[in-house]
Design a protein around this motif. Structure first.
Motif, short mmCIF file in Angstrom:
data_model
loop_
_atom_site.label_atom_id
_atom_site.label_comp_id
_atom_site.label_asym_id
_atom_site.label_seq_id
_atom_site.Cartn_x
_atom_site.Cartn_y
_atom_site.Cartn_z
N MET A 1 3.49 8.17 -6.02
CA MET A 1 2.78 6.91 -5.83
C MET A 1 1.33 7.06 -6.24
SD MET A 1 3.85 5.22 -2.21
CE MET A 1 4.75 3.73 -2.40
N ASP A 2 0.81 6.07 -6.97
CA ASP A 2 -0.61 6.11 -7.33
C ASP A 2 -1.44 5.48 -6.21
OD1 ASP A 2 -0.54 3.32 -7.59
OD2 ASP A 2 -0.54 3.35 -9.77
N ALA A 3 -2.75 5.49 -6.36
CA ALA A 3 -3.66 5.03 -5.31
C ALA A 3 -3.42 3.58 -4.93
CB ALA A 3 -5.11 5.23 -5.76
N GLN A 4 -3.17 2.72 -5.92
CA GLN A 4 -2.91 1.31 -5.62
C GLN A 4 -1.61 1.14 -4.84
OE1 GLN A 4 -3.24 -0.46 -9.55
NE2 GLN A 4 -5.17 -1.40 -8.94
N ASP A 5 -0.59 1.91 -5.19
CA ASP A 5 0.68 1.84 -4.46
C ASP A 5 0.51 2.31 -3.02
OD1 ASP A 5 2.05 0.91 -6.71
OD2 ASP A 5 2.70 2.91 -7.32
N LEU A 6 -0.30 3.35 -2.81
CA LEU A 6 -0.55 3.83 -1.46
C LEU A 6 -1.30 2.77 -0.65
CD1 LEU A 6 -1.54 7.53 -2.18
CD2 LEU A 6 0.58 6.72 -1.10
N GLY A 7 -2.29 2.12 -1.29
CA GLY A 7 -3.01 1.04 -0.62
C GLY A 7 -2.08 -0.11 -0.26
N ALA A 8 -1.17 -0.44 -1.17
CA ALA A 8 -0.20 -1.52 -0.92
C ALA A 8 0.74 -1.14 0.22
CB ALA A 8 0.58 -1.84 -2.18
N ARG A 9 1.15 0.11 0.28
CA ARG A 9 2.03 0.56 1.36
C ARG A 9 1.31 0.44 2.71
NH1 ARG A 9 6.67 3.69 1.62
NH2 ARG A 9 7.14 2.41 -0.20
N CYS A 10 0.03 0.81 2.75
CA CYS A 10 -0.75 0.68 3.99
C CYS A 10 -0.86 -0.79 4.40
CB CYS A 10 -2.13 1.28 3.82
SG CYS A 10 -2.15 3.06 3.60
N ALA A 11 -1.13 -1.66 3.44
CA ALA A 11 -1.23 -3.09 3.73
C ALA A 11 0.10 -3.62 4.25
CB ALA A 11 -1.66 -3.85 2.46
#
Length: 163
Positions: free
Chosen positions: A1-11
């Motif tokens: 997972m890239d940084a944006q995907d990790l941010g989306a998972r947290c959201a």
């Protein structure tokens, strides 16, 4: 997972989970409290509590807090990248405008009675401002002799962008 995907998972976790564990410490005694805790668009997390609760007193003495969100209904071993850890600074909400906004997050559509959260009221609204965030990346069954960490740090900026 890239940084944006990790941010989306947290959201996604923040959107799904209404309840958080709020860890505080006072007089060298750790304390962990489950609470309905809702973030705003800036990721400031709000909850309400009785003024005499252990965690409420702890926050007055020590603003450091650690909050976790996770789906406790998932089968064991399937929570990889589904547990959000937040190192925060917590405080009592003292501004009336901020209290109105927090009340709307926590009690949507309910008539606001701010007096209950100030002065002689028995409850207060609290805010935790995240300083760092992580997602778990391994289950305990996946730990190997060369494992260094079971979490991945996630940028708060990336979480905010997705939230």
């Amino acid at each position: 997972m890239d940084a944006q995907d990790l941010g989306a998972r947290c959201a996604e976790i923040l959107n799904i989970c209404l309840y958080a564990n709020i860890a505080t410490c006072g007089d060298d005694q750790p304390w962990n409290t489950p609470a309905t805790a809702i973030p705003d668009s800036n990721l400031d997390i709000y909850w309400s509590s009785w003024t005499e609760a252990v965690h409420s007193k702890n926050i007055l003495a020590n603003p450091r807090a650690f909050i976790t969100y996770y789906d406790s209904t998932r089968p064991r071993g399937t929570n990889n990248l589904r547990c959000l850890y937040l190192h925060c600074e917590a405080a009592v909400v003292q501004d009336h405008d901020e209290a109105r906004a927090a009340h709307e997050l926590l009690y949507p559509g309910e008539k606001i009675q701010l007096d209950n959260f100030f002065d002689s009221g028995l409850r207060r609204l609290y805010r935790a401002r995240p300083l760092q965030a992580w997602l778990n990346c391994l289950s305990e069954q996946q730990v190997q002799p060369d494992t260094i960490d079971m979490r991945r740090e996630v940028s708060l900026r990336d979480i905010r962008a997705a939230y």
